[in-house]
Design a protein around this motif. Structure first.
Motif, PDB file in Angstrom:
ATOM      1  N   GLY A 248       6.063  11.053  -0.668  1.00  0.00           N
ATOM      2  CA  GLY A 248       6.089  11.214   0.784  1.00  0.00           C
ATOM      3  C   GLY A 248       5.310  10.115   1.491  1.00  0.00           C
ATOM      4  N   MET A 249       4.740   9.209   0.702  1.00  0.00           N
ATOM      5  CA  MET A 249       3.982   8.116   1.306  1.00  0.00           C
ATOM      6  C   MET A 249       4.945   7.129   1.970  1.00  0.00           C
ATOM      7  SD  MET A 249       0.767   7.395  -1.222  1.00  0.00           S
ATOM      8  CE  MET A 249       1.709   6.866  -2.615  1.00  0.00           C
ATOM      9  N   ASN A 250       4.418   6.458   2.978  1.00  0.00           N
ATOM     10  CA  ASN A 250       5.292   5.615   3.784  1.00  0.00           C
ATOM     11  C   ASN A 250       5.200   4.123   3.466  1.00  0.00           C
ATOM     12  OD1 ASN A 250       6.223   7.845   5.245  1.00  0.00           O
ATOM     13  ND2 ASN A 250       4.349   7.836   6.479  1.00  0.00           N
ATOM     14  N   PHE A 251       4.786   3.788   2.264  1.00  0.00           N
ATOM     15  CA  PHE A 251       4.731   2.363   1.907  1.00  0.00           C
ATOM     16  C   PHE A 251       6.109   1.729   2.039  1.00  0.00           C
ATOM     17  CE2 PHE A 251       0.857   3.831  -0.140  1.00  0.00           C
ATOM     18  CZ  PHE A 251      -0.025   2.827   0.215  1.00  0.00           C
TER      19      PHE A 251
ATOM     20  N   ALA B 172      -2.563  10.743  -1.228  1.00  0.00           N
ATOM     21  CA  ALA B 172      -1.121  10.668  -0.957  1.00  0.00           C
ATOM     22  C   ALA B 172      -0.839  11.112   0.468  1.00  0.00           C
ATOM     23  CB  ALA B 172      -0.359  11.523  -1.962  1.00  0.00           C
ATOM     24  N   GLY B 173      -1.556  12.146   0.896  1.00  0.00           N
ATOM     25  CA  GLY B 173      -1.366  12.647   2.261  1.00  0.00           C
ATOM     26  C   GLY B 173      -1.698  11.598   3.301  1.00  0.00           C
ATOM     27  N   VAL B 174      -2.796  10.853   3.016  1.00  0.00           N
ATOM     28  CA  VAL B 174      -3.215   9.829   3.980  1.00  0.00           C
ATOM     29  C   VAL B 174      -2.093   8.805   4.198  1.00  0.00           C
ATOM     30  CG1 VAL B 174      -4.739   7.821   4.245  1.00  0.00           C
ATOM     31  CG2 VAL B 174      -5.691  10.063   3.636  1.00  0.00           C
ATOM     32  N   TYR B 175      -1.490   8.359   3.102  1.00  0.00           N
ATOM     33  CA  TYR B 175      -0.451   7.335   3.242  1.00  0.00           C
ATOM     34  C   TYR B 175       0.907   7.942   3.602  1.00  0.00           C
ATOM     35  CZ  TYR B 175      -3.963   4.159   1.844  1.00  0.00           C
ATOM     36  OH  TYR B 175      -5.126   3.450   1.828  1.00  0.00           O
ATOM     37  N   GLY B 176       0.905   9.269   3.773  1.00  0.00           N
ATOM     38  CA  GLY B 176       2.117   9.907   4.285  1.00  0.00           C
ATOM     39  C   GLY B 176       2.055  10.086   5.799  1.00  0.00           C
ATOM     40  N   MET B 177       0.946   9.662   6.396  1.00  0.00           N
ATOM     41  CA  MET B 177       0.802   9.802   7.851  1.00  0.00           C
ATOM     42  C   MET B 177       1.702   8.790   8.557  1.00  0.00           C
ATOM     43  SD  MET B 177      -3.190  10.726   8.520  1.00  0.00           S
ATOM     44  CE  MET B 177      -3.854   9.177   7.978  1.00  0.00           C
ATOM     45  N   ASN B 178       2.113   9.166   9.747  1.00  0.00           N
ATOM     46  CA  ASN B 178       3.106   8.361  10.443  1.00  0.00           C
ATOM     47  C   ASN B 178       2.525   7.437  11.511  1.00  0.00           C
ATOM     48  OD1 ASN B 178       5.203   9.542   8.970  1.00  0.00           O
ATOM     49  ND2 ASN B 178       5.128  11.364  10.289  1.00  0.00           N
ATOM     50  N   PHE B 179       1.280   7.053  11.399  1.00  0.00           N
ATOM     51  CA  PHE B 179       0.714   6.155  12.391  1.00  0.00           C
ATOM     52  C   PHE B 179       1.498   4.838  12.409  1.00  0.00           C
ATOM     53  CE2 PHE B 179      -2.919   8.957  11.818  1.00  0.00           C
ATOM     54  CZ  PHE B 179      -3.298   9.130  13.140  1.00  0.00           C
ATOM     55  N   LYS B 180       1.581   4.327  13.569  1.00  0.00           N
ATOM     56  CA  LYS B 180       2.304   3.043  13.683  1.00  0.00           C
ATOM     57  C   LYS B 180       1.542   1.927  13.006  1.00  0.00           C
ATOM     58  CE  LYS B 180       5.596   3.200  17.321  1.00  0.00           C
ATOM     59  NZ  LYS B 180       5.361   3.951  18.593  1.00  0.00           N
TER      60      LYS B 180
ATOM     61  N   MET C 287      -0.672   1.138  10.387  1.00  0.00           N
ATOM     62  CA  MET C 287      -1.377   1.344   9.124  1.00  0.00           C
ATOM     63  C   MET C 287      -1.077   0.145   8.247  1.00  0.00           C
ATOM     64  SD  MET C 287      -0.666   5.359   8.444  1.00  0.00           S
ATOM     65  CE  MET C 287      -1.551   5.412   6.908  1.00  0.00           C
TER      66      MET C 287
ATOM     67  N   LEU D  10       0.380  -0.029   4.621  1.00  0.00           N
ATOM     68  CA  LEU D  10       1.754   0.357   4.319  1.00  0.00           C
ATOM     69  C   LEU D  10       2.672  -0.859   4.192  1.00  0.00           C
ATOM     70  CD1 LEU D  10       2.189   3.509   6.597  1.00  0.00           C
ATOM     71  CD2 LEU D  10       1.609   3.392   4.176  1.00  0.00           C
TER      72      LEU D  10
ATOM     73  N   TYR E  89      -0.897  14.546  10.634  1.00  0.00           N
ATOM     74  CA  TYR E  89      -0.353  13.268  11.094  1.00  0.00           C
ATOM     75  C   TYR E  89       0.823  12.798  10.248  1.00  0.00           C
ATOM     76  CZ  TYR E  89      -4.064  13.344  14.366  1.00  0.00           C
ATOM     77  OH  TYR E  89      -4.879  13.736  15.388  1.00  0.00           O
ATOM     78  N   GLY E  90       1.179  13.608   9.285  1.00  0.00           N
ATOM     79  CA  GLY E  90       2.404  13.330   8.528  1.00  0.00           C
ATOM     80  C   GLY E  90       3.592  14.065   9.111  1.00  0.00           C
TER      81      GLY E  90
ATOM     82  N   LEU F  89      -0.062   8.903  17.268  1.00  0.00           N
ATOM     83  CA  LEU F  89       0.544   8.023  16.270  1.00  0.00           C
ATOM     84  C   LEU F  89       0.753   6.607  16.805  1.00  0.00           C
ATOM     85  CD1 LEU F  89       3.162  10.419  14.616  1.00  0.00           C
ATOM     86  CD2 LEU F  89       0.867   9.828  13.841  1.00  0.00           C
TER      87      LEU F  89
END
Lengths: 356, 356, 356, 356, 356
Positions: B317-320, C313-321, C323, C326, D316-317, D326
């Protein structure tokens, strides 16, 4: 902790010759107070004296004399008294040592009895113990207390107003009456402890806290120390009743038997209280583990319901390109439905397991 | 808690001269009820009297007289009776003090026996204790009870209808019969307790709750108090059987031995019950911890299976930007498969650990 | 629970005059079976009789007569027998009351002994107790059992075939032989219990379940009841050996001492078993908590490893513009690496803590 | 479990006439070995004989004769010996039954003593018990052992080389010497157990495992069985010292008093060991729960720190369209900062709670 | 562990003839120190001698002689002394064996007493025990100690300066004085232990750690060993007071009674301490489980609040195409609100459950 303190003082005596007079205990009073009550069936005289020599003449008088000394730290008084009344050095030593175990010793012309007078201090909610020594002679009784204030006031009243049998009887009856008053005092202590136990039981049922535990243990300790004062009493009174000494008259023995019964009753109650208190400890411990159980259950229910659901949500939060479900029109609704069904099934499972 | 209450009352007496008559206990009755049964082998007479003086003439009669007094709060009656029948002041004091320990005292021309008559109150499911005092004289027995209602009805029947041996025997046999009836009453209590214990055992196996614990403790407390009534009985009856007093005839001793055996049996059963109850406490506690164990296992199984899976889902679910797996055609399916395999392996592991 | 049942029946007697014959116990047999064995060194006669009167003539015969009655619910038989053989009413009462405590009573011309004959029921795996009453007279022994079947068959064989000493000796030796047979029977019970305990111990080590606990408690209860039968035996046999009665001859006393030793041995073994069983309870409880510990450890290891990873994993699943990570080329690989390192560090930590 | 096995064998005897010779125990030896030592102050003779009849002549000789028989399964030997030396049938029965409780019996012309000789098997780390029977006659001692090998070698040396007092004294002193050697052997056992306990204590402090628990329980069981051998010894030796029999001379009594003191010392040490072992059980259990505590703390710390953080990351996910944060420039950094602050606060909280 | 060590040494003696002199114990001193004090009312002489023969002349002198030997490993000295003063071989053996149980033995012309002198080593916080043997003869006392340094210095002072009664009395009074000094020394030990217990109690309330547990157990073990020294003393002194030997004069018995009382007091205090210490163990264990409870509660509260919230966040993190909520204008705000409400409800729930 009184016991530790007593021992601390006791060790000051180590190695001294027997019969050396050393006061062991706290100095509870500035200067000793000496009162003399002299009586027979017709006469009664009561006075407070300032020097110990004033009571010496009473030794020869045929009337019964009760010399009461409050405060035993003034060794010279005890020594002079011992010299005049011909008390054995070991008696004097025991009088001064406030850590005595209750006992009764028969020295030919005297009978020496030592016991603990207990009183309940309502403020600090503790039991206060004071050592009382009684020396019974042919026509006198000498009593030694650590401080002013005792449980003998009603006996003085009976002497003053010639109530009951006491003015008609000899010094042995007075000794009995004093012991009886001390034992009667134990019932007041038991009453207080009984109330404490009762209130603790209610607390245990209502809401046990770690403070309850501390109270249980403080009562337990009080019972231990009470027991230490009471158990030897049985032997003491038995010894008094069965002594061959002519100082104890036949007619007094039936009264000693009576106070013996009271002592047994006190012992019985102490033992019952001990049983009850240790039962309460069991209840406390199992209520603690019941509580833990309840906490664990809540945790388990919440965790086991939501952890799988969160997993499912996690799955559909994955970013794979080819996840056909994500494109379905009713995918979201279906997933929510599946989750609801899983949750319901789990709740039913817990219901059958009686966790809810 | 009866014990605490008894002590509360008991302390009212502290300091009073011995032999002072003070009623210690609850006032269970409005006005005392006095009944007299007078009999020998030929004659039988039973009547209820309203003033205590009516029974005085029986003192001289050669027949055996049983005076029963229900209600002991009217001190004047006890005093008059004591005066006429020449009872020792300490007997009178003990009769009035309902917190007595069972005992037997030999006063030359009287034998005084005090014991606890127990009855089971089915409504409140508690044991009720009532103090019974028996004074055995040359040709009379005086019994004192706290309230109307006793276990002696069958003895009255036997007296009325001349059943058994009792009309042929002297007052010592009547005393024995009364004690025997009291001891027989204990078996009824034991029966009730036995049933309670049995039902608790079933409950323990079926479904232990914290209420079971409370019941266990209430039975435990009843056993403690029963024990307090029963243990001294052994000594009491032994004392009665071995007294040198001429009031107890040789022929009665064999019966006393019999009631002694019954007492031992009661004591044995009480001790066995105590053992059983404390065994039940152990079972309860270990069933509680077994339960906790079961709860923990479920939590652990659910958590250890899903936590790693959720982690895997989290990873994807990570957004890399550059996560090659996300673009694979079968990536999603592969991940699902891996998750299934992990779950199955864990289940097998738990199976081997016997957690399932 | 046999005890509760016994008490239930026992209460039927409450209030009846002593010596009233009431059968207390289960009716284990349809109609009583009476057998008579009459013998001296030369003669031997054995027969089953149908009416009790048939055995009356043996009372006068100089030979030793052993009357055995299986089944005690027929009061009329007991009464007739008692009348003819002149037994004290209290003996008859005790025979009928199957809840007796083992004891030995010396009634001038008879010695009455009551004890428990135990047998092991292999099917239900329980101990069955049967009350045996023995009345020893000058030249007869009467034994009462609750039902047919006993441990005396070998004694009958010895009588029939004149084996051992028994035909040469008087009735006291027969009584001894019967008691000895009962005590020997206890060793069989101990053997069975010993096997049970042994198998439970193996189970405890291999795989303790809550069923093991129930077995431990059932053995514990059997030991409690065995103890109740055995302890009074010591006093019983001692009483028999030290009685002044002429019914017990000097030559028999050495045999009583022997059976006394056996009794002590039984008691010793029962006490040892009790110690062992309570030791097993300790082992069971600590094995339960060991297990809990193991479960907790697995949970903790899994949770403490994956919870932090899932967080990452949760942190990098966040949808901040914004980051920046990523967009990095090796971001994903780096995160995976970091996770692996964290996991390895934790595993090492657990290793040092000896949790793995 | 030796006890169970012993009982198994014991039951073979149930119902047999007393004095019937049945060997109860393991057959530890092929054929019995018989040795005879005959001595007085001047003479000494030692030989191994092959048939029991060879030792019969020694019965009449005025010298002291010690016949030692290793192996008791050959009943015929025991019977012949018993016949010639006139031993009571019950003695012979007891010799063969290896499950005897230590005891001492006075049969007019013999004193029979039975006790347990213990030895420590270093390989299996267990205590081996062997029954030793001693028959003391006017000028002979017969000892029976289950197998070859004993603790008496030093006594034989003293006899051979006329060391100490033994050659000058009569057969009662030899009996004392044998008992003393057995009791001295107990000290060796105690030493081994003491070492075991010491090493267990170190293990307990260093690293308690469930194996430690098993060792504690095995020592506990050894103490139970040791106790069973030792306690009756007190009574045995006391009985021997206080017997009225002329077989024990006055001069030997002081030595018996000495071995009595040793026995008390053994008992004292056994009891102290029991206290220590049960104290170790307490330590074990509380160290287990301490460990559990530690495990729980780690779990709680990890979980309580990361669960809230993971939640924030989860928020934030979420894929809502309108989540203003975000789009913020420093949103990501701010969230990371907030997370760090939360974590630090929690760590401080745990610090104050002393969980870290 | 002293006990194990003692037994180790003790076994060296196994099998040796009684009366063989072997020193069992640690060699605490290089060469023995012998001092002689000879006195009567008028004369006093004190000297240290280098060869044991120098003290032989004192045997005949009518004055009282006290020979004190520090260091008992030189067997030849003990042997010579024993030879000259005619001591029984068993006395000599007991003197050398430092693992003796306190006891008193009456050998016609000597009374042998052995007891433990205890001292508290402040550095290692342990109790050190040293064996003291006293041989009382007609006009001499010989005392044996393991090393230099004892509790008798004040007695020497009293002898030197003729303080108290001791110079006027015979050797039996000196023996009493020595025993009294030893018993007085116990009070110092009790004092130290009392302080330890007191400080442990404070620690228990303030902050119980696993070190507290170790301290509790070390005190427990000290009490076990203290008990072992003190209990036999009762019997010892009683035996001394009641011996028929003419060596103990009537006038000394009252002093022995006094030291007996002190012994009882020591025993009482030891028992009270044991009760207190085991009470502390209970408190420790329940404080541990209280702590566990607190830990569990925090975990449960955090987990049960955040796990559901995280799930909700997870749901809206799913990537389904058709999730209408995601497009809503206030969707995000609404979800946050819902989460807040859930959290608050849970907090209220915990509040009502008293978990907060």
């Amino acid at each position: 902790m009184a016991t530790a303190k007593q021992n601390k003082k006791r060790s000051r005596k180590a190695g001294l010759p027997p019969g050396t007079l050393v006061h062991i205990g706290e100095k509870k009073l500035e200067s000793p107070r000496i009162t003399v009550i002299d009586y027979d069936e017709q006469n009664f005289q009561e006075k407070e004296i300032s020097t110990i020599e004033e009571c010496f003449p009473f030794k020869q008088s045929p009337t019964v004399t009760w010399i009461n000394i409050d405060g035993i730290h003034d060794i010279s008084i005890i020594e002079k008294l011992g010299g005049h009344f011909d008390l054995h050095p070991l008696i004097l030593e025991d009088i001064l040592n406030t850590g005595q175990r209750p006992k009764c010793e028969d020295y030919d012309n005297h009978i020496y009895t030592v016991l603990k007078m207990l009183s309940y201090d309502d403020k600090s909610e503790t039991i206060r113990a004071e050592q009382v020594s009684l020396v019974l002679g042919a026509n006198f009784v000498i009593s030694f207390q650590e401080s002013v204030g005792d449980v003998f006031e009603q006996i003085r009243d009976r002497l003053r107003n010639d109530k009951g049998r006491v003015r008609k009887m000899a010094s042995d009856y007075l000794t009995y009456a004093l012991i009886d008053a001390v034992v009667d005092g134990y019932f007041i202590i038991l009453e207080k402890l009984g109330e404490k136990i009762e209130s603790m039981e209610e607390q245990l049922v209502a809401e046990p806290t770690s403070k309850t535990l501390q109270r249980i243990h403080s009562v337990k300790r009080e019972l231990i120390s009470l027991r230490k004062s009471v158990w030897p009493l049985r032997e003491l009174i038995n010894g008094l009743a069965k002594t061959g000494s002519s100082l104890i008259k036949e007619s007094t023995r039936v009264y000693l038997r009576d106070v013996y019964d009271h002592t047994i009753q006190v012992i019985d109650t102490v033992e019952t209280f001990r049983d009850m208190v240790s039962g309460m400890l069991d209840i406390y411990l199992s209520s603690i583990s019941n509580r833990m159980n309840a906490v664990m259950k809540v945790l388990t229910i919440i965790a086991t319901i939501f952890i799988p659901l969160t997993f499912v949500a996690g799955v559909y939060g994955m970013n794979f390109k080819y996840m056909p479900e994500l494109g379905w029109r009713w995918g979201y609704a279906a997933v929510l439905l599946v989750m609801a069904v899983v949750a319901v099934i789990m709740l039913i499972y817990f219901k059958t397991k009686k966790w809810l």
